[in-house]
Design an enzyme around this catalytic site. Structure first.
Site, short mmCIF file in Angstrom:
data_model
loop_
_atom_site.label_atom_id
_atom_site.label_comp_id
_atom_site.label_asym_id
_atom_site.label_seq_id
_atom_site.Cartn_x
_atom_site.Cartn_y
_atom_site.Cartn_z
N CYS A 162 -9.01 -6.17 2.12
CA CYS A 162 -7.45 -5.51 2.72
C CYS A 162 -6.97 -5.67 4.20
O CYS A 162 -7.70 -6.96 4.88
CB CYS A 162 -7.47 -4.22 2.48
SG CYS A 162 -5.84 -3.90 2.25
N HIS A 207 -9.28 -3.12 -2.88
CA HIS A 207 -9.82 -2.27 -2.49
C HIS A 207 -10.90 -2.36 -3.49
O HIS A 207 -10.98 -1.12 -4.34
CB HIS A 207 -9.13 -0.91 -2.14
CG HIS A 207 -8.78 -0.93 -0.79
ND1 HIS A 207 -8.65 -1.05 0.50
CD2 HIS A 207 -7.07 -1.75 -0.96
CE1 HIS A 207 -8.04 -1.14 1.29
NE2 HIS A 207 -6.74 -1.24 0.89
N GLU A 258 -13.30 -0.26 -3.05
CA GLU A 258 -13.89 1.09 -2.37
C GLU A 258 -13.22 2.08 -2.96
O GLU A 258 -13.73 3.07 -2.69
CB GLU A 258 -14.01 0.55 -1.41
CG GLU A 258 -13.19 0.93 -0.31
CD GLU A 258 -12.77 0.55 0.19
OE1 GLU A 258 -10.93 0.98 0.47
OE2 GLU A 258 -12.19 -0.74 -0.89
#
Length: 239
Positions: A89, A173, A175
């Site tokens: 990002c 993202h 994660e």
């Protein structure tokens, strides 16, 4: 001695979500640094690899956040040293800027789990070809990829992944567990959520509904990248 994976963070939340899980499960060590809290970045010769995470800052806000200019110069030197970098990002945007791309405000935000399409290069990329399930997206800025980089994935509106040598940037993202998404929603201004058309309850419900597949995709992506890091490390030792 195995050098840790440097994780550059732009928020005060210490939780790095499914990234920390992948690093631990593959036998690596995470070393988190927060430049916005004046924490110094380590010498490049100590690095095994670098992950640059997201944040509410914009890559072009050097005036407001002087540490971003220093970070971009650092990423440029890391890339030149051949150390693997994964930008996520904001991290992908900072990396793009550092390598000669252009970051700018997107015409509209992109939030949720949009359909991502792999390009021909993405389908052959050892990391991005693992993108077979949903991944969370929340961004206000976008970018042009650096000169010489390959676009690996995109939505109908924006580029979402690129590679230039050992440097890999992803706008999405991998994660982002539901706990991470919940934290971001709690710390967001209500006016920002409203301007993005976000209903916090609905978005969190979506994150929970996608959790199993998103987690599986996250593991595959991170493990493929960490495997690439290990191969690079092994090759460096031989040379």
């Amino acid at each position: 001695m195995l050098h840790p994976i440097l994780v550059i963070q732009h928020t005060t939340d210490p939780d790095t979500g499914w990234l920390a899980e992948a690093i631990t499960q593959t036998g690596h060590v995470e070393h988190v640094v927060q430049p916005h809290r004046s924490e110094g970045l380590p010498p490049i010769e100590q690095l095994m690899a670098v992950v640059v995470l997201g944040g509410s800052q914009s890559a072009y806000e050097d005036d407001r956040h002087p540490y971003l200019a220093e970070e971009k110069q650092y990423l440029k030197r890391v890339d030149q040293a051949g150390v693997p970098i994964l930008g996520i990002c904001l991290g992908a945007q900072l990396l793009a800027d550092a390598l000669g791309g252009h970051v700018y405000r997107a015409p509209s935000s992109e939030v949720g789990y949009p359909q991502l399409h792999l390009t021909r290069a993405g389908r052959h990329d050892p990391v991005l070809r693992q993108l077979k399930g949903p991944v969370f997206v929340w961004h206000h800025d976008t970018f042009t990829v650096p000169p010489g980089a390959d676009v690996l994935a995109k939505t109908d509106r924006y580029p979402h992944a690129y590679r230039k040598g050992n440097s890999l940037g992803v706008q999405f993202h991998p994660e982002a567990s539901p706990a991470i998404v919940s934290g971001w929603l709690r710390r967001s201004e209500p006016s920002e959520l409203e301007s993005d058309g976000i209903n916090p309850d609905h978005l969190l419900d979506e994150a929970i509904a996608n959790q199993t597949e998103a987690h599986r995709t996250s593991k595959a992506l991170f493990r493929a990248w960490l495997n690439e890091v290990d191969k690079k490390q092994t090759g460096s030792k031989r040379s």
